[in-house]
Design a protein around this motif. Sequence first.
Motif, short mmCIF file in Angstrom:
data_model
loop_
_atom_site.label_atom_id
_atom_site.label_comp_id
_atom_site.label_asym_id
_atom_site.label_seq_id
_atom_site.Cartn_x
_atom_site.Cartn_y
_atom_site.Cartn_z
N UNK A 62 99.29 44.81 -37.21
CA UNK A 62 98.68 45.02 -35.89
C UNK A 62 98.63 43.72 -35.09
N UNK A 63 98.24 42.66 -35.75
CA UNK A 63 98.12 41.38 -35.05
C UNK A 63 99.47 40.83 -34.62
N UNK A 64 100.55 41.24 -35.33
CA UNK A 64 101.90 40.80 -34.98
C UNK A 64 102.59 41.78 -34.03
N UNK A 65 101.88 42.82 -33.62
CA UNK A 65 102.47 43.80 -32.72
C UNK A 65 103.53 44.67 -33.36
N UNK A 66 103.42 44.91 -34.69
CA UNK A 66 104.44 45.66 -35.43
C UNK A 66 103.98 47.04 -35.88
N UNK A 67 102.90 47.53 -35.36
CA UNK A 67 102.36 48.84 -35.77
C UNK A 67 101.95 49.62 -34.52
N UNK A 68 102.93 49.97 -33.71
CA UNK A 68 102.65 50.58 -32.41
C UNK A 68 101.89 51.90 -32.51
N UNK A 69 102.31 52.83 -33.40
CA UNK A 69 101.54 54.10 -33.47
C UNK A 69 100.08 53.89 -33.82
N UNK A 70 99.82 52.95 -34.75
CA UNK A 70 98.44 52.68 -35.15
C UNK A 70 97.68 51.98 -34.02
N UNK A 71 98.35 51.09 -33.33
CA UNK A 71 97.71 50.40 -32.19
C UNK A 71 97.33 51.41 -31.12
N UNK A 72 98.19 52.43 -30.91
CA UNK A 72 97.90 53.45 -29.91
C UNK A 72 96.65 54.24 -30.29
N UNK A 73 96.45 54.48 -31.58
CA UNK A 73 95.23 55.16 -32.02
C UNK A 73 94.00 54.33 -31.68
N UNK A 74 94.09 53.04 -31.97
CA UNK A 74 92.96 52.17 -31.68
C UNK A 74 92.73 52.04 -30.18
N UNK A 75 93.80 52.02 -29.41
CA UNK A 75 93.67 51.94 -27.96
C UNK A 75 92.91 53.14 -27.42
N UNK A 76 93.15 54.31 -28.00
CA UNK A 76 92.45 55.52 -27.54
C UNK A 76 90.95 55.43 -27.80
N UNK A 77 90.55 54.52 -28.69
CA UNK A 77 89.13 54.32 -29.00
C UNK A 77 88.55 53.11 -28.28
N UNK A 78 89.34 52.57 -27.36
CA UNK A 78 88.86 51.41 -26.62
C UNK A 78 89.03 50.11 -27.34
N UNK A 79 89.96 50.06 -28.29
CA UNK A 79 90.23 48.83 -29.04
C UNK A 79 91.65 48.38 -28.72
N UNK A 80 91.88 47.72 -27.60
CA UNK A 80 93.25 47.38 -27.19
C UNK A 80 93.84 46.19 -27.93
N UNK A 81 93.02 45.39 -28.64
CA UNK A 81 93.54 44.22 -29.32
C UNK A 81 93.72 43.07 -28.34
N UNK A 82 94.37 41.98 -28.73
CA UNK A 82 95.02 41.83 -30.05
C UNK A 82 94.10 41.30 -31.14
#
Length: 413
Positions: free
Chosen positions: A29-49
Motif C-alpha cells: 500500500x505504501x509503495x502504491x502497489x495494491x490499487x484494489x485494496x487502496x480503493x477499499x480504504x479510500x471508500x472509508x475515507x483513508x486515502x493514504x499514503x
Amino acid sequence: MPAITPSRQHGRVDLPALRKRAKHLLKALRLGQAEPERAQLLSLGRPGPAYQLADSQWLVAREAGFSSWPKLKAHADALDFAARHPGFAHADEAQVQHWRCGNDIEHSLRTAGLRGAFHMLVDPLAMGPVPALEAPAYHRVRCAYIQQAFGLGEAAVQQRQAQEYAALARIDGDSEVVLWCEADAYDQLFLVRLLAGLPALPKRLELIETARVPGVERFIGIGQLAPDVLAWLWPQRRPLGEGALALAREVWAAYTAADPGRWAQLARVQHLPLPLLGPALARQLQELPGVQDGLGLTERLTLRVLAQRGECPAGKVFGQLMLRDDPLPYLGDLMFHALIRPLIDGPQPLLIEGQAEYWGQRPLQLTRLGEQVLAGQAYWLDHQAPLRWVGGVRLASGEGHWAVEADGTLHWR
C-alpha cells in the motif's frame, strides 16, 4: 491480494500467517502497489499514503470473512483455547451418543478429544421416494431406491439400514444424545427423521447446528471443518425439548405426504425450536418441478451451468453448484451423480454424457431438448421424463402432478 484459501476451506485460522500477510500488504500500500485494496480504504475515507498496520489488518480480516481484525483475532483465540484445553468436554461425555447423517466427522471428533459413541443415519432423505408408510414397507422402499440409485448390493444396504434404525430405536428416556447438523436439506431432514422417531424425550437431547463458521468463505458442512473447530462448536450445543419433537413429527408427516401443501406452509414459517428448518424445507420444495420447465432446482442449475460453459466434466459442474450456484447445497458427489442419471438415461434425454473411466471426468453437454427445456420452450415431464419422487410426492410423466414457483407457490398441473 491472493485469497486466503486454507482457512477459508476448513475454518482453522492461521493468525501468524495473517499477521505476516497484513505486513506485506502494508508495504505494498505504501509503495502504491495494491490499487484494489487502496480503493477499499479510500471508500472509508483513508486515502493514504500514510497507511497504518491497522488499515492492512482490516483488509486482511475482511478477506478472511470478518468485519474487523479484533473479531478475527477473538475467533482465532477461541479456536486455540478449545484446541489446547481438553477440559472443554463434559465430565460424562463418554456416555453421549453423537448422531450425524454420515461418518464425515467421526475421526475429527476423536481427534478433538470427544469419546462418546458415534452413530449415523445416512439415508439420503432429500432424494427418492419418502412415502408415508409403516416401518417395514417404508424400509423396503428406501432400500430399493438406495440400491438402484447408488449401485449397491441388496444385502449390504439392508444390513446398514437395519443397524442404523435399530440403534435409533434403542434411544430411550435414559439416553444422552447430541446431534450434529448444518443448514441444508440433507441434514435438516436427518434431524427431523431422528426426532420424529423418538417415542419420548431422552434424559439429554442437545443439538449442535450452524449455517456458517466465521472465516470459512463457502461453508457447506461441518465435515469440512478441522478438529479444533469442532472443539470450538462443542460448547455451543443447546438443549431440545418436547417442542422440537412435536415440530419434527409434524414436518415429517408433511414431507412424506402425497400432497405438499402442508410442507409448503411449514417452509414459510420461522420455527423457534429448529431455526434452520424453514429455509431447508423451502430449498427442498424447489426440487419439485418448476412451473415453467418441469425441472427441479438442482436439475435446472445443472443445465444452466452447461448452457453457460458448454461441454464440461460432470465433476466441474458439481463443483460449481456446490461452491457457487446452489443457494443451499445439500448433495454429495455420488448423490449428484445419481440425480443427473435420469437426465442422461431417459428415452428423451436432456444431457449427453461422454466417455471416461470415472464419472466425474465424463464430459456433459446439453441436448437440443435440454436447451429447449432450460429456455422454458418445453416442459420436461411432457417428454417421457423418468419417474421421480420428492419426499412423498410422486412425479410421473404424462400424469397430473404438483409444480412449484420460485416463491414456493404450488400448482396442480
